[in-house]
Design an enzyme around this catalytic site. Sequence first.
Site, mmCIF file in Angstrom:
data_model
loop_
_atom_site.group_PDB
_atom_site.id
_atom_site.type_symbol
_atom_site.label_atom_id
_atom_site.label_comp_id
_atom_site.label_asym_id
_atom_site.label_seq_id
_atom_site.Cartn_x
_atom_site.Cartn_y
_atom_site.Cartn_z
ATOM 1 N N SER A 136 73.574 -32.167 38.881
ATOM 2 C CA SER A 136 73.787 -31.532 37.580
ATOM 3 C C SER A 136 74.379 -30.157 37.832
ATOM 4 O O SER A 136 74.164 -29.566 38.901
ATOM 5 C CB SER A 136 72.463 -31.389 36.828
ATOM 6 O OG SER A 136 72.605 -30.533 35.705
ATOM 7 N N TYR A 149 63.466 -28.463 36.695
ATOM 8 C CA TYR A 149 64.570 -29.424 36.682
ATOM 9 C C TYR A 149 65.706 -28.955 37.586
ATOM 10 O O TYR A 149 66.223 -29.726 38.406
ATOM 11 C CB TYR A 149 65.078 -29.609 35.251
ATOM 12 C CG TYR A 149 66.334 -30.441 35.141
ATOM 13 C CD1 TYR A 149 66.289 -31.825 35.273
ATOM 14 C CD2 TYR A 149 67.568 -29.844 34.899
ATOM 15 C CE1 TYR A 149 67.441 -32.592 35.175
ATOM 16 C CE2 TYR A 149 68.726 -30.596 34.798
ATOM 17 C CZ TYR A 149 68.656 -31.972 34.933
ATOM 18 O OH TYR A 149 69.809 -32.726 34.834
#
Length: 258
Positions: A136, A149
């Site tokens: 990501s 995350y």
Amino acid sequence: MIIDLTGKTALVTGSSEGIGFAIAQGLAQAGATVVVNGRSEAKVAEAVARIGGAARGRAIDLGTAEGAAALVAAEPAFDIVVNNLGIFQPSDFFETDDDVWDRHWAINVMSGVRLARAYLPGMAARGWGRMLFLGSESAFNIPADMIHYGVSKTADVSLARGLAKRMAGTGVTVNSILPGPTLSEGVAAMLKDAVAAGKTLEEAGADFVKAHRPSSIIQRPARVEEVANMAVYIASPLASATTGAALRVDGGVIDFIV
């Protein structure tokens, strides 16, 4: 450019919807036999039916060691593995307990570790293979409201780079892909209030990007198919000289040129 994956078998984890489904569909359209994975029998069956062809499903929770072992027992070899399975949960660092950290680590990182350990040796023995990790842009732009995350995604990028070095000379490539904000079902759920207020999903997505990812050059979320296109290419024989790379499909959010 023609991408032909005829005769190749592919696993895409967490692929009953979202980016994972788009990747599975793209691989199948290129000729691969694809295994769709998710936890829900019904959602996996629905995804397999939508893809059609030679696709099949495995409803197994790969966030556990037992689930990984069950999958490997049922499917002992793949030519292509896309570690897409992942979760995200906005939570302030000081309110994020060990359970949240452990869950993100188990699902976002250890699922890929276990499958790499299981499937890479077979790829090396056959002299060809592709392993991809969905990272990501948050791996580099650690979000203040989801530090847990971001850390897990940084680990995915590091894992892919290290494994690429470990597989040097085998004919197996390992890469990570870094999506930015993408109009998956999860993001759509996050934007539901804006949509309920009268905006289209695309408008709500663009507003989110401009407010929370202002460095975006495209000024909108990506479509799942745009991320999948990169994955299908990297999974193909055409990408044989690309390994150990962190490939950005982030719309220019990450503000450096390397």
